[in-house]
Write an enzyme that holds these catalytic residues in place. Sequence first.
Site, PDB file in Angstrom:
ATOM      1  CB  CYS A   2      -0.881   0.041   1.255  1.00 29.17           C
ATOM      2  SG  CYS A   2      -1.992  -1.365   1.386  1.00 29.17           S
ATOM      3  N   GLY A  28      -0.496   0.606  -4.939  1.00 31.89           N
ATOM      4  CA  GLY A  28      -1.790  -0.036  -4.700  1.00 31.89           C
ATOM      5  C   GLY A  28      -2.829   0.508  -5.644  1.00 31.89           C
ATOM      6  CG  ASN A 102       3.070   0.134   2.998  1.00 39.65           C
ATOM      7  OD1 ASN A 102       4.174   0.549   2.676  1.00 39.65           O
ATOM      8  ND2 ASN A 102       2.613  -1.001   2.545  1.00 39.65           N
ATOM      9  N   GLY A 103       1.891  -2.246   5.138  1.00 39.73           N
ATOM     10  CA  GLY A 103       2.670  -3.331   5.739  1.00 39.73           C
ATOM     11  C   GLY A 103       1.767  -4.508   6.017  1.00 39.73           C
ATOM     12  CE1 TYR A 244       7.161  -4.980 -10.742  1.00 37.98           C
ATOM     13  CE2 TYR A 244       6.194  -5.346  -8.581  1.00 37.98           C
ATOM     14  CZ  TYR A 244       6.044  -5.135  -9.938  1.00 37.98           C
ATOM     15  OH  TYR A 244       4.795  -5.055 -10.481  1.00 37.98           O
TER      16      TYR A 244
HETATM   17  P1  AMP Z   1       5.576 -13.727 -13.127  1.00 34.50           P
HETATM   18  O1  AMP Z   1       6.926 -14.362 -13.131  1.00 34.50           O
HETATM   19  O2  AMP Z   1       4.729 -14.113 -14.283  1.00 34.50           O
HETATM   20  O3  AMP Z   1       4.854 -13.934 -11.831  1.00 34.50           O
HETATM   21  O4  AMP Z   1       5.777 -12.169 -13.297  1.00 34.50           O
HETATM   22  C1  AMP Z   1       6.825 -11.534 -12.682  1.00 34.50           C
HETATM   23  C2  AMP Z   1       6.815 -10.104 -13.074  1.00 34.50           C
HETATM   24  O5  AMP Z   1       5.719  -9.474 -12.409  1.00 34.50           O
HETATM   25  C3  AMP Z   1       8.071  -9.433 -12.583  1.00 34.50           C
HETATM   26  O6  AMP Z   1       8.929  -9.176 -13.656  1.00 34.50           O
HETATM   27  C4  AMP Z   1       7.582  -8.155 -11.978  1.00 34.50           C
HETATM   28  O7  AMP Z   1       7.657  -7.117 -12.912  1.00 34.50           O
HETATM   29  C5  AMP Z   1       6.145  -8.408 -11.622  1.00 34.50           C
HETATM   30  N1  AMP Z   1       6.003  -8.717 -10.174  1.00 34.50           N
HETATM   31  C6  AMP Z   1       6.704  -8.241  -9.198  1.00 34.50           C
HETATM   32  N2  AMP Z   1       6.272  -8.614  -8.006  1.00 34.50           N
HETATM   33  C7  AMP Z   1       5.296  -9.412  -8.201  1.00 34.50           C
HETATM   34  C8  AMP Z   1       4.473 -10.160  -7.352  1.00 34.50           C
HETATM   35  N3  AMP Z   1       4.555 -10.002  -6.033  1.00 34.50           N
HETATM   36  N4  AMP Z   1       3.600 -11.001  -7.902  1.00 34.50           N
HETATM   37  C9  AMP Z   1       3.542 -11.087  -9.214  1.00 34.50           C
HETATM   38  N5  AMP Z   1       4.265 -10.367 -10.067  1.00 34.50           N
HETATM   39  C10 AMP Z   1       5.146  -9.542  -9.600  1.00 34.50           C
END
Ligand code: AMP
Length: 478
Positions: A2, A28, A102-103, A244
Site C-alpha cells: 500500500c 496499490g 502500509n505493511g 521491483y
Molecule cells: P511472473 O513471473 O509471471 O509472476 O511475473 C513476474 C513479473 O511481475 C516481474 O517481472 C515483476 O515485474 C512483476 N512482479 C513483481 N512482483 C510481483 C508479485 N509479487 N507477484 C507477481 N508479479 C510480480
Amino acid sequence: MCGIVGIVDAGGVSYPLYYALYALQHRGQESAGITTFDGKALHKHKAQGLVAEVFDVDSLSGLLGNAGIGHVRYPTTGEKIPENIQPFNFTFQKKKISIAHNGNLTNTQDLRREFEERGQIFCTSTDTEVIGNIIVDELRHSSSMQDAVLACMKRLEGSYSVVVLIDDKIYAFRDPLGIRPLCLGKTPEGYIVCSESVAVDALNGEFIRDVKPGEMITISKEGIKCVQIAQASCCGFCIFEYIYFARADSVIDGQLVYDVRRRIGKSLHLEAPVDADIISPVPDSGTAHATGYSESSGIPFREGLIKNRYIGRTFIMPNQKARENAVRIKLNPVKKHLRDKSVVLVDDSIVRGTTSRRIIDLVEDNGAKEVHIRVGSPPIKAPCYLGVDMPTREELIAHNHSCDEVCKKIGATSLHHISIEALIRATGHAPEDLCTGCLTGVYPLKIGNEKACTRHIDFISGTYQSDLKTFGKEETIK
Ligand code: AMP
C-alpha cells in the site's frame, strides 16, 4: 502493498493529498481514500479503483481542512470489501481519529482474538484495525501518543508504516526494522510524511529525510517533533522495494532506487556477459536494470517491447487467466528492433514465470534469433509475509526448479539471476540491515515455522525525561 501519506499544511490538504496519492499509485491500485480534519469534523472520501477514478473536483472540494491522511491499497490481508478501504475513521473520547497503514502484521490473529475476548468488535478484516485498537486502548490509560506508539511497537509483529490523524495533528511511525519505507518532506506551508519521496516531489516539496525505523514523527501546525521509540540492533529494509516495488525515481533509506537498479544491471553484465545485438528491458520494471547492463557492456539499449501505459500491473489481476490475457494487452513488440537479433532481455524478477514465458514467445515470434534473460533478483524461493504479494512456495517457479529447468520452461536461450552478494552490494546497505526473506527463506523476525535471524529491540523507558539513552528524547525540526 500500500501507499500512505499524511499532510499538515496551512494552505489546505485535499489537493496535495490527491497529488501525493497519484504519485504513490504504483503501491496499490485496488482502492484509494482520503480523510481530512477541518477543526471540528473529519471529512472522508474513499472507494474502490484508481486515484483518478475515486476522486473528482466535487469530492476533493468536500475534503476541508489543513490536516489529513491518504491511502492507496493493494490488499495482502483482508478481503476486497468496501469496509476494508482505508483510511479508517472513528471517534474516541471526543477525539476524531483516522488511521492508514502500509505493511503486514504477522500476529494479527492473536491480537484480534485477545481484543474479541474482551468484547471488542471489529468492523473490518484488516490488520490496520488492530493497530487502531491498540492505540485507543493505550490512549484510554494515558493520553500520550508516545505511550500508544510504544505499546504498538511492543505488541505488533510484522511490518508497519502508519499515519494517524488525531484532530489537527498527524502521528507517523515506522516499525523498528523499517521494513516498509516512510519519509518526511517540507511542503509550502507545512509538512508531509509519505511512503516514497516521489510524493514529496509531486508537491514540489523539499525532501527532508527518511523516517527512522522505530521513530515517531508528530506533525502539527507548530511544526515537527521526532522521537525514537524503539531501536533495533539491525534493520530489515525490504530488498524487493529496490528490485521491483518502489518507483525508480524514489530515494529510499538514502538510496536512489534508479541507481540501485543500474548497479544491479552492471553486476548482471559482469556476472553473465553475452555477445548480443541489443539490450532490451522488460518494461517498465526492468528499464533501469537494463540501462546498467547496456552501459557496462557497451551494447546498445533498444526497446524491443513497448508497454501500454494504461494497464495496471499484471499481478493485480484476480487469477491466472486474467494475468495471462493482461500480458498480451500490456506489451507490444517492436519488430524492427527484434528481427534477426540476439537480444538480452532484462527483467527485475521472475515470480511465477508466466510473464517471462509469454514475453520470450512474443520476442521470438517477432524474429529474435536468441533471447538471453537477465534477472535483477536471485530466484524468488519463499513467500513474503511482510506486505508483498508473493504467493505460496508452490506457485513460485524457482521453489522447486533449478535455474536450468526454469530456463527450459520459459524457453530462453540462456538465463542468469544476479547473485545475492552483488544484489546486496547494489543496495548500498549492509546485509544484516535488509530483509531478504523471499530470496533466502530467512526472515528478520520470527514468523511461524520459518527460519529467522531476529533483531534485538530496545524500547524507550516510560520516563522519557530521565531516560539516559540516546534515543527517547524529543527533537524538533524547524
Ligand atoms: P511472473 O513471473 O509471471 O509472476 O511475473 C513476474 C513479473 O511481475 C516481474 O517481472 C515483476 O515485474 C512483476 N512482479 C513483481 N512482483 C510481483 C508479485 N509479487 N507477484 C507477481 N508479479 C510480480
